[in-house]
Design a protein around this motif. Sequence first.
Motif, PDB file in Angstrom:
ATOM      1  N   VAL A 145      49.884 -18.499 -30.589  1.00 30.54           N
ATOM      2  CA  VAL A 145      48.137 -18.871 -32.003  1.00 30.54           C
ATOM      3  C   VAL A 145      47.262 -17.214 -31.579  1.00 30.54           C
ATOM      4  N   HIS A 146      46.702 -17.201 -32.483  1.00 26.07           N
ATOM      5  CA  HIS A 146      46.269 -15.611 -32.068  1.00 26.07           C
ATOM      6  C   HIS A 146      45.106 -15.432 -33.250  1.00 26.07           C
ATOM      7  N   GLY A 147      43.732 -15.362 -33.379  1.00 32.48           N
ATOM      8  CA  GLY A 147      42.265 -15.218 -33.947  1.00 32.48           C
ATOM      9  C   GLY A 147      41.881 -15.786 -34.082  1.00 32.48           C
ATOM     10  N   GLY A 148      40.526 -16.213 -34.875  1.00 33.75           N
ATOM     11  CA  GLY A 148      40.580 -17.161 -35.315  1.00 33.75           C
ATOM     12  C   GLY A 148      40.598 -18.597 -36.260  1.00 33.75           C
ATOM     13  N   PRO A 149      40.910 -19.652 -36.149  1.00 38.32           N
ATOM     14  CA  PRO A 149      41.004 -20.171 -36.961  1.00 38.32           C
ATOM     15  C   PRO A 149      39.967 -20.731 -37.960  1.00 38.32           C
ATOM     16  N   LYS A 150      40.607 -20.730 -39.506  1.00 39.46           N
ATOM     17  CA  LYS A 150      39.762 -20.419 -40.455  1.00 39.46           C
ATOM     18  C   LYS A 150      39.424 -21.991 -41.097  1.00 39.46           C
ATOM     19  N   PHE A 151      38.193 -22.180 -40.980  1.00 39.40           N
ATOM     20  CA  PHE A 151      37.468 -24.053 -41.772  1.00 39.40           C
ATOM     21  C   PHE A 151      37.776 -23.773 -42.880  1.00 39.40           C
ATOM     22  N   LEU A 196      32.422 -11.630 -27.660  1.00 35.48           N
ATOM     23  CA  LEU A 196      31.002 -11.809 -27.552  1.00 35.48           C
ATOM     24  C   LEU A 196      30.836 -13.517 -28.182  1.00 35.48           C
ATOM     25  N   ARG A 197      29.398 -14.099 -27.909  1.00 37.70           N
ATOM     26  CA  ARG A 197      29.132 -15.489 -28.782  1.00 37.70           C
ATOM     27  C   ARG A 197      27.279 -15.405 -28.111  1.00 37.70           C
ATOM     28  N   SER A 198      26.879 -15.839 -29.030  1.00 36.40           N
ATOM     29  CA  SER A 198      25.833 -16.340 -28.913  1.00 36.40           C
ATOM     30  C   SER A 198      25.324 -17.196 -29.583  1.00 36.40           C
ATOM     31  N   ASN A 220      46.122 -11.906 -38.693  1.00 35.42           N
ATOM     32  CA  ASN A 220      44.965 -12.765 -38.892  1.00 35.42           C
ATOM     33  C   ASN A 220      44.850 -13.579 -39.997  1.00 35.42           C
ATOM     34  N   ILE A 221      44.047 -14.647 -40.448  1.00 29.96           N
ATOM     35  CA  ILE A 221      43.961 -15.248 -41.505  1.00 29.96           C
ATOM     36  C   ILE A 221      42.536 -15.321 -41.925  1.00 29.96           C
ATOM     37  N   ALA A 222      42.373 -14.901 -43.234  1.00 25.78           N
ATOM     38  CA  ALA A 222      41.004 -15.399 -43.790  1.00 25.78           C
ATOM     39  C   ALA A 222      40.673 -16.932 -44.983  1.00 25.78           C
ATOM     40  N   ASN A 282      29.103 -23.415 -36.337  1.00 23.08           N
ATOM     41  CA  ASN A 282      28.678 -22.429 -36.582  1.00 23.08           C
ATOM     42  C   ASN A 282      29.862 -21.030 -37.236  1.00 23.08           C
ATOM     43  N   LYS A 283      30.522 -21.852 -37.329  1.00 22.73           N
ATOM     44  CA  LYS A 283      31.897 -21.207 -37.919  1.00 22.73           C
ATOM     45  C   LYS A 283      31.366 -20.786 -39.767  1.00 22.73           C
ATOM     46  N   ILE A 284      31.474 -22.549 -40.275  1.00 24.61           N
ATOM     47  CA  ILE A 284      30.886 -22.371 -41.676  1.00 24.61           C
ATOM     48  C   ILE A 284      29.381 -22.072 -41.791  1.00 24.61           C
ATOM     49  N   VAL A 307      34.561 -10.550 -18.804  1.00 22.19           N
ATOM     50  CA  VAL A 307      34.490  -8.552 -18.515  1.00 22.19           C
ATOM     51  C   VAL A 307      36.326  -9.672 -18.443  1.00 22.19           C
ATOM     52  N   PHE A 308      36.818  -9.310 -19.115  1.00 25.36           N
ATOM     53  CA  PHE A 308      38.036  -9.443 -18.990  1.00 25.36           C
ATOM     54  C   PHE A 308      38.822  -8.393 -18.667  1.00 25.36           C
ATOM     55  N   PHE A 309      38.810  -7.606 -18.072  1.00 25.78           N
ATOM     56  CA  PHE A 309      40.076  -6.313 -17.080  1.00 25.78           C
ATOM     57  C   PHE A 309      39.117  -6.005 -16.375  1.00 25.78           C
ATOM     58  N   VAL A 326      38.375 -20.793 -18.572  1.00 23.76           N
ATOM     59  CA  VAL A 326      39.512 -20.106 -17.614  1.00 23.76           C
ATOM     60  C   VAL A 326      40.499 -19.760 -17.911  1.00 23.76           C
ATOM     61  N   TRP A 327      40.815 -18.436 -18.267  1.00 26.74           N
ATOM     62  CA  TRP A 327      42.320 -18.581 -18.670  1.00 26.74           C
ATOM     63  C   TRP A 327      43.672 -18.460 -17.706  1.00 26.74           C
ATOM     64  N   GLU A 328      43.705 -19.636 -17.754  1.00 26.39           N
ATOM     65  CA  GLU A 328      44.829 -18.915 -16.683  1.00 26.39           C
ATOM     66  C   GLU A 328      46.011 -20.749 -17.150  1.00 26.39           C
ATOM     67  N   SER A 359      45.826  -4.220 -41.276  1.00 23.49           N
ATOM     68  CA  SER A 359      44.847  -4.291 -39.624  1.00 23.49           C
ATOM     69  C   SER A 359      44.229  -5.431 -39.172  1.00 23.49           C
ATOM     70  N   ALA A 360      44.207  -6.342 -40.439  1.00 25.95           N
ATOM     71  CA  ALA A 360      42.748  -7.373 -40.704  1.00 25.95           C
ATOM     72  C   ALA A 360      42.716  -7.825 -41.772  1.00 25.95           C
ATOM     73  N   VAL A 361      42.157  -9.198 -41.746  1.00 27.32           N
ATOM     74  CA  VAL A 361      41.581  -9.566 -44.038  1.00 27.32           C
ATOM     75  C   VAL A 361      40.484 -10.320 -42.730  1.00 27.32           C
TER      76      VAL A 361
HETATM   77 FE1  DHE Z   1      42.994 -10.581 -30.317  1.00 30.82          FE
HETATM   78  C1  DHE Z   1      40.636 -12.203 -32.520  1.00 30.82           C
HETATM   79  C2  DHE Z   1      43.421  -8.361 -32.783  1.00 30.82           C
HETATM   80  C3  DHE Z   1      44.851  -9.102 -28.672  1.00 30.82           C
HETATM   81  C4  DHE Z   1      42.351 -13.032 -28.156  1.00 30.82           C
HETATM   82  N1  DHE Z   1      42.341 -10.116 -32.364  1.00 30.82           N
HETATM   83  C5  DHE Z   1      41.061 -10.659 -32.838  1.00 30.82           C
HETATM   84  C6  DHE Z   1      40.789  -9.962 -34.255  1.00 30.82           C
HETATM   85  C7  DHE Z   1      42.376  -9.954 -34.442  1.00 30.82           C
HETATM   86  C8  DHE Z   1      42.181  -9.535 -33.078  1.00 30.82           C
HETATM   87  C9  DHE Z   1      41.804  -8.806 -35.564  1.00 30.82           C
HETATM   88  C10 DHE Z   1      39.878 -10.950 -35.637  1.00 30.82           C
HETATM   89  C11 DHE Z   1      40.840 -12.026 -36.346  1.00 30.82           C
HETATM   90  C12 DHE Z   1      39.873 -13.093 -36.662  1.00 30.82           C
HETATM   91  O1  DHE Z   1      39.500 -14.059 -35.862  1.00 30.82           O
HETATM   92  O2  DHE Z   1      39.743 -13.806 -38.023  1.00 30.82           O
HETATM   93  N2  DHE Z   1      43.958  -8.780 -30.663  1.00 30.82           N
HETATM   94  C13 DHE Z   1      43.534  -7.789 -31.407  1.00 30.82           C
HETATM   95  C14 DHE Z   1      44.376  -6.370 -30.829  1.00 30.82           C
HETATM   96  O3  DHE Z   1      44.517  -5.942 -31.958  1.00 30.82           O
HETATM   97  C15 DHE Z   1      45.118  -6.805 -29.702  1.00 30.82           C
HETATM   98  C16 DHE Z   1      43.747  -5.648 -28.797  1.00 30.82           C
HETATM   99  C17 DHE Z   1      46.408  -6.579 -29.459  1.00 30.82           C
HETATM  100  C18 DHE Z   1      47.685  -7.444 -30.226  1.00 30.82           C
HETATM  101  O4  DHE Z   1      48.136  -7.669 -28.867  1.00 30.82           O
HETATM  102  O5  DHE Z   1      47.209  -7.850 -31.517  1.00 30.82           O
HETATM  103  C19 DHE Z   1      44.467  -8.006 -28.959  1.00 30.82           C
HETATM  104  N3  DHE Z   1      43.500 -10.870 -28.523  1.00 30.82           N
HETATM  105  C20 DHE Z   1      44.414 -10.011 -27.920  1.00 30.82           C
HETATM  106  C21 DHE Z   1      45.012 -10.817 -26.912  1.00 30.82           C
HETATM  107  O6  DHE Z   1      45.532 -10.037 -25.668  1.00 30.82           O
HETATM  108  C22 DHE Z   1      43.776 -11.949 -26.887  1.00 30.82           C
HETATM  109  C23 DHE Z   1      43.265 -12.119 -25.938  1.00 30.82           C
HETATM  110  C24 DHE Z   1      45.241 -13.124 -26.145  1.00 30.82           C
HETATM  111  C25 DHE Z   1      46.220 -13.624 -27.508  1.00 30.82           C
HETATM  112  O7  DHE Z   1      46.027 -14.650 -27.976  1.00 30.82           O
HETATM  113  O8  DHE Z   1      46.896 -12.663 -27.501  1.00 30.82           O
HETATM  114  C26 DHE Z   1      43.767 -12.060 -27.730  1.00 30.82           C
HETATM  115  N4  DHE Z   1      42.036 -12.660 -30.203  1.00 30.82           N
HETATM  116  C27 DHE Z   1      41.909 -13.481 -29.298  1.00 30.82           C
HETATM  117  C28 DHE Z   1      40.707 -14.797 -29.861  1.00 30.82           C
HETATM  118  C29 DHE Z   1      40.236 -13.801 -31.278  1.00 30.82           C
HETATM  119  C30 DHE Z   1      40.883 -13.031 -31.366  1.00 30.82           C
HETATM  120  C31 DHE Z   1      40.790 -15.310 -29.331  1.00 30.82           C
HETATM  121  C32 DHE Z   1      39.328 -15.286 -31.958  1.00 30.82           C
HETATM  122  C33 DHE Z   1      37.712 -15.017 -31.261  1.00 30.82           C
HETATM  123  C34 DHE Z   1      36.701 -15.217 -32.303  1.00 30.82           C
HETATM  124  O9  DHE Z   1      36.139 -15.830 -31.818  1.00 30.82           O
HETATM  125  O10 DHE Z   1      37.076 -14.969 -33.516  1.00 30.82           O
END
Ligand code: DHE
Length: 517
Positions: free
Chosen positions: A164-170, A413-415, A208-210, A507-509, A426-428, A473-475, A255-257
């Motif tokens: 799973v990558h990116g934010g889930p959408k509610f 970032l978050r607030s 990603n999704i919107a 916070n999301k909706i 500090v991720f890297f 803790v990302w382990e 790139s993203a939507v």
């Molecule tokens: Fe992400 C969100 C792009 C690598 C974890 N990441 C997003 C979003 C984009 C993006 C466009 C917003 C989408 C949304 O929420 O609708 N991410 C990219 C990249 O271009 C990048 C640098 C390279 C890639 O592999 O695509 C990248 N991202 C990563 C990771 O390596 C991370 C750390 C681990 C993983 O899961 O792949 C990672 N990305 C995340 C997370 C979010 C995210 C946890 C949602 C953050 C949030 O709070 O909304």
Amino acid sequence: MIQRTVSSRLLAAALLLAPAAALADAAQDFSAHCAACHGDHRLGGTGPALIPETLGRVRGIDQVITHGRAQTQMPGFAEQLTGDQIAELVAFVQAPLAERPVWTADDIAASRAMTGDYSPAAAPVFDADPMNITLVVETGDHHVSVLDGDTLTVLDRFPTPFAVHGGPKFSPDGRYVFIMSRDGWVQKYDIWSLREVGRVRAGLNSRNIAMSHDGKWLAVANYLPQTLTILSTETLEAAKVIDVTARDGRPSRVSAVYQAPERQSFILALKDAPEIWEVATDPQAGPFHDGYVHTYQKDGTEAFGAQEGLFARRRIPVEEPLDDFFFDPGYKNLIGTNREGTKGVVINLTSGGKVAELPLPGMPHLGSGITWDRNGHKVMATPHLNEGVLSVIDMTDWSLVRQIPTHGPGFFLRSHETSPHVWTDVFFGPHKDEVHIIDKQTLEIVKTLNPAPGKTVAHTEFTRDGRYALVSVWEDDGAVIVYDARTLEEVKRLPMRKPSGKYNVWNKITFSDGTSH
Ligand code: DHE
């Protein structure tokens, strides 16, 4: 001499042939051991797609093939395959496919799998505040934990698609959540019922999704194929699959939507062409004048193409393709960065014109940007993936307010409206175990947390009332650490399998000021 030349030629030929032969063997090994789950064409089945587009960032593939992946269906092959065979298999799955795969509307329809015995609960099946549910994506074993944000207990833990990558959408009422995996699956989960509703594969490699402003449509941005899939949120059926083709006819990845609720549209940027697209989610929309599609009228004169109604598309030309972007709170302007991450631009979404250029070198990660009020001005901040710095921009005149040095490049970032602080990881680098707490007004780091020395600590989310801040803790044997957001003291540690993003329903909706998209 002749003999030596012949044998060295034979040797050279043998060396040239070796990789091809190895790949052929690997292809046979793949058919014998992997195809049943990962598909004959490596495009995934019950297991994930094994192509460079999805595996690009996955490390340790050889270890996974050798030992399997704990708590998944993936077995180890140490008994059946030698070290050389495994190394060849790794090279095989990392090699590009000979032909670009297709994934049509029919394929999407055929992949749709709804949960047979699911029926929606009339009311939440738990006592917790449904608006204070926080989801934790656990990438270690591909699950999501459903947390009660008040008692900080886990109400459910369910399996997700792979990676799973990116934010889930509610949904706008906060009841349903849609979760996307890098290999194109979209899962619908009913938070009230604590049940999966179903899933569908909207693409082969997705970005990603919107969610649309009215909760009816979910846009899925794809890299592979180069499409934007629009799903019905109710049924998960594809309402429209839009080929993403630039004005010069070239296909492009997305790139993203994101949704632009005030505009009642989706906004996406093309990764391989200098265009932003706006896609209407309002049935009454339009007409959107598509300034680059020239059509010829019956009398032979040229006219701009115009589309109107639901999913009407408008192109906004820009100077360079945008890789990452963000919006001001009213969705009047888009703040984007180019592929090299060397500068930022502000594009007015109504006029399509460039409003400003921003000094944002070092790969700003605008997708993680957040905004808040400072001295009567709205400011935005973004981390940089290549530099240990946080840039703060004044959104009234687009000036750079401050570059805050951090202990290394950060990701998120978050607030929260109630918090005086911004939390940034500090991720890297050597300080990957740190989280900086920054005062929103003075822009000074007031505290640096180091809750798990040597381990990557990243991504913060607040509970609905801003009382607690949750950090991962990302382990693999990781945890979500709960902090009192006011005292910055640790309250609780919840063991989790490589937890990544966390997402609070409220916070999301409500588009909380401290959250990214
Ligand atoms: Fe992400 C969100 C792009 C690598 C974890 N990441 C997003 C979003 C984009 C993006 C466009 C917003 C989408 C949304 O929420 O609708 N991410 C990219 C990249 O271009 C990048 C640098 C390279 C890639 O592999 O695509 C990248 N991202 C990563 C990771 O390596 C991370 C750390 C681990 C993983 O899961 O792949 C990672 N990305 C995340 C997370 C979010 C995210 C946890 C949602 C953050 C949030 O709070 O909304």
